[in-house]
Design a protein around this motif. Sequence first.
Motif, PDB file in Angstrom:
ATOM      1  N   ILE A  96      14.499  24.574 -20.348  1.00  0.00           N
ATOM      2  CA  ILE A  96      14.957  25.774 -19.639  1.00  0.00           C
ATOM      3  C   ILE A  96      16.484  25.853 -19.611  1.00  0.00           C
ATOM      4  O   ILE A  96      17.183  24.843 -19.762  1.00  0.00           O
ATOM      5  CB  ILE A  96      14.423  25.836 -18.182  1.00  0.00           C
ATOM      6  CG1 ILE A  96      14.943  24.664 -17.339  1.00  0.00           C
ATOM      7  CG2 ILE A  96      12.910  25.872 -18.169  1.00  0.00           C
ATOM      8  CD1 ILE A  96      14.571  24.773 -15.870  1.00  0.00           C
ATOM      9  N   ALA A  97      16.977  27.057 -19.423  1.00  0.00           N
ATOM     10  CA  ALA A  97      18.409  27.312 -19.252  1.00  0.00           C
ATOM     11  C   ALA A  97      18.556  28.447 -18.244  1.00  0.00           C
ATOM     12  O   ALA A  97      17.766  29.400 -18.253  1.00  0.00           O
ATOM     13  CB  ALA A  97      19.054  27.682 -20.581  1.00  0.00           C
ATOM     14  N   LYS A  98      19.562  28.324 -17.360  1.00  0.00           N
ATOM     15  CA  LYS A  98      19.777  29.340 -16.327  1.00  0.00           C
ATOM     16  C   LYS A  98      21.031  30.141 -16.613  1.00  0.00           C
ATOM     17  O   LYS A  98      22.028  29.621 -17.115  1.00  0.00           O
ATOM     18  CB  LYS A  98      19.920  28.674 -14.948  1.00  0.00           C
ATOM     19  CG  LYS A  98      18.630  28.120 -14.397  1.00  0.00           C
ATOM     20  CD  LYS A  98      18.620  28.147 -12.871  1.00  0.00           C
ATOM     21  CE  LYS A  98      18.641  29.572 -12.369  1.00  0.00           C
ATOM     22  NZ  LYS A  98      18.462  29.667 -10.909  1.00  0.00           N
ATOM     23  N   SER A  99      20.981  31.416 -16.252  1.00  0.00           N
ATOM     24  CA  SER A  99      22.153  32.292 -16.367  1.00  0.00           C
ATOM     25  C   SER A  99      22.063  33.352 -15.276  1.00  0.00           C
ATOM     26  O   SER A  99      21.024  33.504 -14.630  1.00  0.00           O
ATOM     27  CB  SER A  99      22.212  32.949 -17.748  1.00  0.00           C
ATOM     28  OG  SER A  99      21.071  33.751 -17.977  1.00  0.00           O
ATOM     29  N   PHE A 100      23.150  34.072 -15.053  1.00  0.00           N
ATOM     30  CA  PHE A 100      23.120  35.142 -14.055  1.00  0.00           C
ATOM     31  C   PHE A 100      24.011  36.294 -14.475  1.00  0.00           C
ATOM     32  O   PHE A 100      24.935  36.136 -15.288  1.00  0.00           O
ATOM     33  CB  PHE A 100      23.531  34.629 -12.669  1.00  0.00           C
ATOM     34  CG  PHE A 100      25.009  34.392 -12.503  1.00  0.00           C
ATOM     35  CD1 PHE A 100      25.854  35.405 -12.042  1.00  0.00           C
ATOM     36  CD2 PHE A 100      25.568  33.166 -12.799  1.00  0.00           C
ATOM     37  CE1 PHE A 100      27.210  35.199 -11.887  1.00  0.00           C
ATOM     38  CE2 PHE A 100      26.926  32.942 -12.641  1.00  0.00           C
ATOM     39  CZ  PHE A 100      27.758  33.956 -12.186  1.00  0.00           C
ATOM     40  N   VAL A 101      23.720  37.460 -13.910  1.00  0.00           N
ATOM     41  CA  VAL A 101      24.561  38.650 -14.078  1.00  0.00           C
ATOM     42  C   VAL A 101      24.927  39.137 -12.686  1.00  0.00           C
ATOM     43  O   VAL A 101      24.061  39.259 -11.809  1.00  0.00           O
ATOM     44  CB  VAL A 101      23.811  39.751 -14.856  1.00  0.00           C
ATOM     45  CG1 VAL A 101      24.650  41.035 -14.892  1.00  0.00           C
ATOM     46  CG2 VAL A 101      23.474  39.289 -16.264  1.00  0.00           C
ATOM     47  N   ASP A 102      26.215  39.402 -12.463  1.00  0.00           N
ATOM     48  CA  ASP A 102      26.712  39.882 -11.173  1.00  0.00           C
ATOM     49  C   ASP A 102      26.747  41.409 -11.192  1.00  0.00           C
ATOM     50  O   ASP A 102      27.314  42.016 -12.109  1.00  0.00           O
ATOM     51  CB  ASP A 102      28.117  39.314 -10.939  1.00  0.00           C
ATOM     52  CG  ASP A 102      28.688  39.678  -9.584  1.00  0.00           C
ATOM     53  OD1 ASP A 102      28.015  40.398  -8.822  1.00  0.00           O
ATOM     54  OD2 ASP A 102      29.818  39.250  -9.284  1.00  0.00           O
ATOM     55  N   ALA A 119      15.526  31.112 -18.663  1.00  0.00           N
ATOM     56  CA  ALA A 119      14.957  31.224 -19.998  1.00  0.00           C
ATOM     57  C   ALA A 119      14.180  29.948 -20.311  1.00  0.00           C
ATOM     58  O   ALA A 119      14.716  28.841 -20.178  1.00  0.00           O
ATOM     59  CB  ALA A 119      16.056  31.435 -21.025  1.00  0.00           C
ATOM     60  N   ILE A 120      12.926  30.095 -20.695  1.00  0.00           N
ATOM     61  CA  ILE A 120      12.074  28.954 -21.020  1.00  0.00           C
ATOM     62  C   ILE A 120      11.850  28.937 -22.525  1.00  0.00           C
ATOM     63  O   ILE A 120      11.271  29.872 -23.089  1.00  0.00           O
ATOM     64  CB  ILE A 120      10.716  29.044 -20.298  1.00  0.00           C
ATOM     65  CG1 ILE A 120      10.905  29.334 -18.805  1.00  0.00           C
ATOM     66  CG2 ILE A 120       9.919  27.753 -20.482  1.00  0.00           C
ATOM     67  CD1 ILE A 120       9.604  29.603 -18.056  1.00  0.00           C
ATOM     68  N   ILE A 148      11.349  39.339  -7.565  1.00  0.00           N
ATOM     69  CA  ILE A 148      10.853  38.238  -8.388  1.00  0.00           C
ATOM     70  C   ILE A 148       9.810  38.779  -9.362  1.00  0.00           C
ATOM     71  O   ILE A 148       8.824  39.400  -8.956  1.00  0.00           O
ATOM     72  CB  ILE A 148      10.228  37.139  -7.516  1.00  0.00           C
ATOM     73  CG1 ILE A 148      11.222  36.666  -6.451  1.00  0.00           C
ATOM     74  CG2 ILE A 148       9.788  35.965  -8.373  1.00  0.00           C
ATOM     75  CD1 ILE A 148      10.599  35.755  -5.408  1.00  0.00           C
ATOM     76  N   ASP A 149       9.999  38.506 -10.649  1.00  0.00           N
ATOM     77  CA  ASP A 149       9.065  39.035 -11.637  1.00  0.00           C
ATOM     78  C   ASP A 149       8.070  37.970 -12.093  1.00  0.00           C
ATOM     79  O   ASP A 149       8.106  36.820 -11.653  1.00  0.00           O
ATOM     80  CB  ASP A 149       9.812  39.627 -12.840  1.00  0.00           C
ATOM     81  CG  ASP A 149      10.483  38.567 -13.715  1.00  0.00           C
ATOM     82  OD1 ASP A 149      10.422  37.364 -13.382  1.00  0.00           O
ATOM     83  OD2 ASP A 149      11.075  38.946 -14.748  1.00  0.00           O
ATOM     84  N   VAL A 175      11.936  34.318 -16.835  1.00  0.00           N
ATOM     85  CA  VAL A 175      11.631  34.902 -15.529  1.00  0.00           C
ATOM     86  C   VAL A 175      12.954  35.265 -14.864  1.00  0.00           C
ATOM     87  O   VAL A 175      13.984  34.647 -15.133  1.00  0.00           O
ATOM     88  CB  VAL A 175      10.825  33.930 -14.641  1.00  0.00           C
ATOM     89  CG1 VAL A 175       9.483  33.616 -15.274  1.00  0.00           C
ATOM     90  CG2 VAL A 175      11.601  32.642 -14.378  1.00  0.00           C
ATOM     91  N   THR A 176      12.913  36.258 -13.994  1.00  0.00           N
ATOM     92  CA  THR A 176      14.132  36.703 -13.316  1.00  0.00           C
ATOM     93  C   THR A 176      13.866  36.975 -11.842  1.00  0.00           C
ATOM     94  O   THR A 176      12.723  37.191 -11.427  1.00  0.00           O
ATOM     95  CB  THR A 176      14.698  37.998 -13.951  1.00  0.00           C
ATOM     96  OG1 THR A 176      13.775  39.062 -13.748  1.00  0.00           O
ATOM     97  CG2 THR A 176      14.966  37.817 -15.424  1.00  0.00           C
ATOM     98  N   TYR A 177      14.948  36.960 -11.071  1.00  0.00           N
ATOM     99  CA  TYR A 177      14.896  37.365  -9.665  1.00  0.00           C
ATOM    100  C   TYR A 177      16.313  37.693  -9.218  1.00  0.00           C
ATOM    101  O   TYR A 177      17.295  37.376  -9.916  1.00  0.00           O
ATOM    102  CB  TYR A 177      14.269  36.276  -8.785  1.00  0.00           C
ATOM    103  CG  TYR A 177      15.059  34.987  -8.725  1.00  0.00           C
ATOM    104  CD1 TYR A 177      15.984  34.739  -7.715  1.00  0.00           C
ATOM    105  CD2 TYR A 177      14.873  33.990  -9.687  1.00  0.00           C
ATOM    106  CE1 TYR A 177      16.701  33.562  -7.664  1.00  0.00           C
ATOM    107  CE2 TYR A 177      15.582  32.811  -9.640  1.00  0.00           C
ATOM    108  CZ  TYR A 177      16.502  32.598  -8.627  1.00  0.00           C
ATOM    109  OH  TYR A 177      17.224  31.422  -8.591  1.00  0.00           O
ATOM    110  N   GLU A 178      16.435  38.323  -8.056  1.00  0.00           N
ATOM    111  CA  GLU A 178      17.750  38.722  -7.542  1.00  0.00           C
ATOM    112  C   GLU A 178      18.018  38.066  -6.202  1.00  0.00           C
ATOM    113  O   GLU A 178      17.101  37.833  -5.401  1.00  0.00           O
ATOM    114  CB  GLU A 178      17.820  40.247  -7.392  1.00  0.00           C
ATOM    115  CG  GLU A 178      17.740  41.000  -8.707  1.00  0.00           C
ATOM    116  CD  GLU A 178      17.784  42.511  -8.501  1.00  0.00           C
ATOM    117  OE1 GLU A 178      17.762  42.953  -7.330  1.00  0.00           O
ATOM    118  OE2 GLU A 178      17.834  43.238  -9.496  1.00  0.00           O
TER     119      GLU A 178
END
Length: 220
Positions: A96-102, A119-120, A148-149, A175-178
């Motif tokens: 997995i790897a994590k990222s974000f958008v502001d 991201a998986i 949460i999706d 998967v994503t969430y805010e």
Amino acid sequence: AGYSLGTVNNGGTATGNVASWANLVIPSGGLITVTYQATVLAPIVPSDPAQYINVAEITASDQFDPNSSPNNDDGDQSEDDEANFNITPQVSDVSIAKSFVDDNGGNVEVGDVLTFTVAISNAGPSIATGVRLSDVLPIGYSIVSGSIDTGGVYNAGSTTIDWSGLTVPLTGSAVTYEVTVNAPTGVAGEYTNVAEITASDQFDPDSSPNNDDGDQSEDD
């Protein structure tokens, strides 16, 4: 070595990893069946298929056998009183790897809404099924309700977001969430967000699900 012997049926006995039956009677032209259970273990050497080759042999009989000799297997199972069976357990190398958008587009500020993406990836060779993912939300963030999706569930008591029953193809998934960024309190790690694969149906050759000791040293 790739199995752990379990229940031996039909009057058989278990000694270590060997299932044995004695004093069997087989009618002329007839057939009998004996069964046992074994659990498939993780490979000791992932690239060695020999650990899953399972060999059975007739080791004794009161009567002479015209075309085979009991208890003489030399490893090739060339006689009809010996046989082998092999399996290839599925392997999925999940990471997995994590990222974000502001939503503010610039430097992160208190009150901003961040969209986190996990991201998986799956380096295969098998599709990964039954994948569980857990994302620990520290006190520096508050979950945005309904964001949460992919069926993820927020657990307020443990402040974790959990996804279960995911299928990850060789092309990967995400998967994503805010969250909303909270004001700092000075507590160490209040903005450190950690995610981990906690389960998968398939063996992962270079990481173990649900074993994070705090350094995130594995690719899951």
